[in-house]
Design a protein around this motif. Structure first.
Motif, PDB file in Angstrom:
ATOM      1  N   ILE A   1     -25.101  55.968 -11.651  1.00 35.99           N
ATOM      2  CA  ILE A   1     -24.173  55.480 -10.765  1.00 35.99           C
ATOM      3  C   ILE A   1     -24.385  56.151  -9.298  1.00 35.99           C
ATOM      4  CG2 ILE A   1     -21.739  54.977 -10.152  1.00 35.99           C
ATOM      5  CD1 ILE A   1     -21.199  54.134 -12.908  1.00 35.99           C
ATOM      6  N   LEU A   2     -24.372  57.595  -9.417  1.00 33.72           N
ATOM      7  CA  LEU A   2     -24.549  58.298  -8.150  1.00 33.72           C
ATOM      8  C   LEU A   2     -25.757  58.085  -7.492  1.00 33.72           C
ATOM      9  CD1 LEU A   2     -22.752  61.816  -9.156  1.00 33.72           C
ATOM     10  CD2 LEU A   2     -21.954  60.158  -7.667  1.00 33.72           C
ATOM     11  N   GLN A   3     -26.835  58.045  -8.245  1.00 33.06           N
ATOM     12  CA  GLN A   3     -28.171  57.919  -7.918  1.00 33.06           C
ATOM     13  C   GLN A   3     -28.274  56.360  -7.246  1.00 33.06           C
ATOM     14  OE1 GLN A   3     -31.003  58.302 -11.238  1.00 33.06           O
ATOM     15  NE2 GLN A   3     -33.004  57.398  -9.709  1.00 33.06           N
ATOM     16  N   LEU A   4     -27.756  55.617  -7.721  1.00 36.07           N
ATOM     17  CA  LEU A   4     -28.072  54.064  -7.166  1.00 36.07           C
ATOM     18  C   LEU A   4     -27.004  53.974  -6.073  1.00 36.07           C
ATOM     19  CD1 LEU A   4     -28.424  52.054 -10.212  1.00 36.07           C
ATOM     20  CD2 LEU A   4     -30.149  52.948  -8.893  1.00 36.07           C
ATOM     21  N   GLY A   5     -25.774  54.805  -5.899  1.00 33.01           N
ATOM     22  CA  GLY A   5     -24.867  54.632  -4.849  1.00 33.01           C
ATOM     23  C   GLY A   5     -24.231  53.553  -4.940  1.00 33.01           C
ATOM     24  N   VAL A   6     -23.882  52.973  -6.181  1.00 31.88           N
ATOM     25  CA  VAL A   6     -22.993  51.798  -6.286  1.00 31.88           C
ATOM     26  C   VAL A   6     -21.516  52.229  -6.495  1.00 31.88           C
ATOM     27  CG1 VAL A   6     -24.819  50.413  -7.250  1.00 31.88           C
ATOM     28  CG2 VAL A   6     -23.445  51.774  -8.848  1.00 31.88           C
TER      29      VAL A   6
ATOM     30  N   LYS B   1     -19.274  44.394  -9.040  1.00 32.89           N
ATOM     31  CA  LYS B   1     -20.254  43.464  -8.861  1.00 32.89           C
ATOM     32  C   LYS B   1     -21.374  44.223  -9.138  1.00 32.89           C
ATOM     33  CE  LYS B   1     -20.242  44.041  -3.780  1.00 32.89           C
ATOM     34  NZ  LYS B   1     -20.167  43.391  -2.531  1.00 32.89           N
ATOM     35  N   ASP B   2     -21.888  45.602  -8.793  1.00 32.12           N
ATOM     36  CA  ASP B   2     -23.058  46.265  -8.895  1.00 32.12           C
ATOM     37  C   ASP B   2     -23.439  46.613 -10.600  1.00 32.12           C
ATOM     38  OD1 ASP B   2     -23.549  46.464  -6.374  1.00 32.12           O
ATOM     39  OD2 ASP B   2     -22.217  47.831  -5.981  1.00 32.12           O
ATOM     40  N   MET B   3     -22.440  46.133 -11.460  1.00 31.74           N
ATOM     41  CA  MET B   3     -22.587  46.650 -12.925  1.00 31.74           C
ATOM     42  C   MET B   3     -24.066  46.166 -13.374  1.00 31.74           C
ATOM     43  SD  MET B   3     -20.364  45.542 -16.275  1.00 31.74           S
ATOM     44  CE  MET B   3     -20.824  46.178 -17.909  1.00 31.74           C
ATOM     45  N   GLY B   4     -24.573  45.043 -13.053  1.00 38.79           N
ATOM     46  CA  GLY B   4     -25.696  44.599 -13.640  1.00 38.79           C
ATOM     47  C   GLY B   4     -27.045  45.431 -13.009  1.00 38.79           C
ATOM     48  N   LYS B   5     -26.835  46.178 -11.900  1.00 38.00           N
ATOM     49  CA  LYS B   5     -27.882  46.734 -11.319  1.00 38.00           C
ATOM     50  C   LYS B   5     -27.944  48.038 -12.169  1.00 38.00           C
ATOM     51  CE  LYS B   5     -27.949  46.945  -6.718  1.00 38.00           C
ATOM     52  NZ  LYS B   5     -27.604  47.619  -5.434  1.00 38.00           N
ATOM     53  N   VAL B   6     -26.717  48.727 -12.382  1.00 38.22           N
ATOM     54  CA  VAL B   6     -26.824  49.834 -13.223  1.00 38.22           C
ATOM     55  C   VAL B   6     -27.207  49.643 -14.659  1.00 38.22           C
ATOM     56  CG1 VAL B   6     -25.289  51.572 -14.169  1.00 38.22           C
ATOM     57  CG2 VAL B   6     -24.820  50.706 -11.805  1.00 38.22           C
TER      58      VAL B   6
END
Length: 150
Positions: free
Chosen positions: A110-115, A119-124
């Motif tokens: 989560i820190l690395q992707l900066g989310v 709504k960013d759950m899918g990205k993680v």
């Protein structure tokens, strides 16, 4: 041929030399499943280890479920055979991450992707599941992602 497939091929040869019929039959079944993956209509011609791990996970899950069904039906002889096959297949699966390791991984991702929102759950989830396929339980990841992003 990739490394997992090579390892299984070598183990198959040695089990045949040692006349270990249980292990030989199981590894032949695994090789057949790999061949089916390669030759299916929309099959993967050169599967990666992650593709083969998915096949192994499916086979292991089938053996575990079948073993349970046989036990419930009072067929302990067949249940023991399925259990032994499950154990052989499991030798080739990667070690699953613990819940603590999974939680740390989710936090760092989560820190690395900066989310910062749900709504960013899918990205993680996509990032973690792709990178750690076969080593992590998706339901545990989802639980920790929801906790962290909500």
């Amino acid at each position: 041929m990739n490394t997992l497939e090579n390892k299984i091929q070598e183990d198959l040869k040695s089990s045949m030399k040692l006349r270990n019929t249980e292990r030989t039959e199981c590894l032949k079944m695994v090789k057949t499943a790999f061949m089916e993956l390669k030759t299916a209509v929309n099959g993967i011609r050169e599967p990666e280890d992650s593709d083969l791990i998915k096949v192994l996970q499916k086979l292991a899950k089938q053996r575990k479920e079948t073993s349970s069904l046989y036990r419930d039906a009072g067929r302990n002889d067949l249940a023991d055979k399925e259990q032994k096959e499950y154990e052989i297949i499991s030798e080739y699966l990667p070690k699953m991450m613990s819940e603590t390791e999974t939680k740390e991984l989710v936090e760092s991702t989560i820190l690395q992707l900066g989310v910062s929102s749900m709504k960013d759950m899918g990205k993680v989830m996509g990032f973690i599941n792709k990178k750690y396929a076969g080593q992590i339980d998706g339901s545990v990841v989802a639980k920790f992602v929801k906790e962290k992003l909500s």
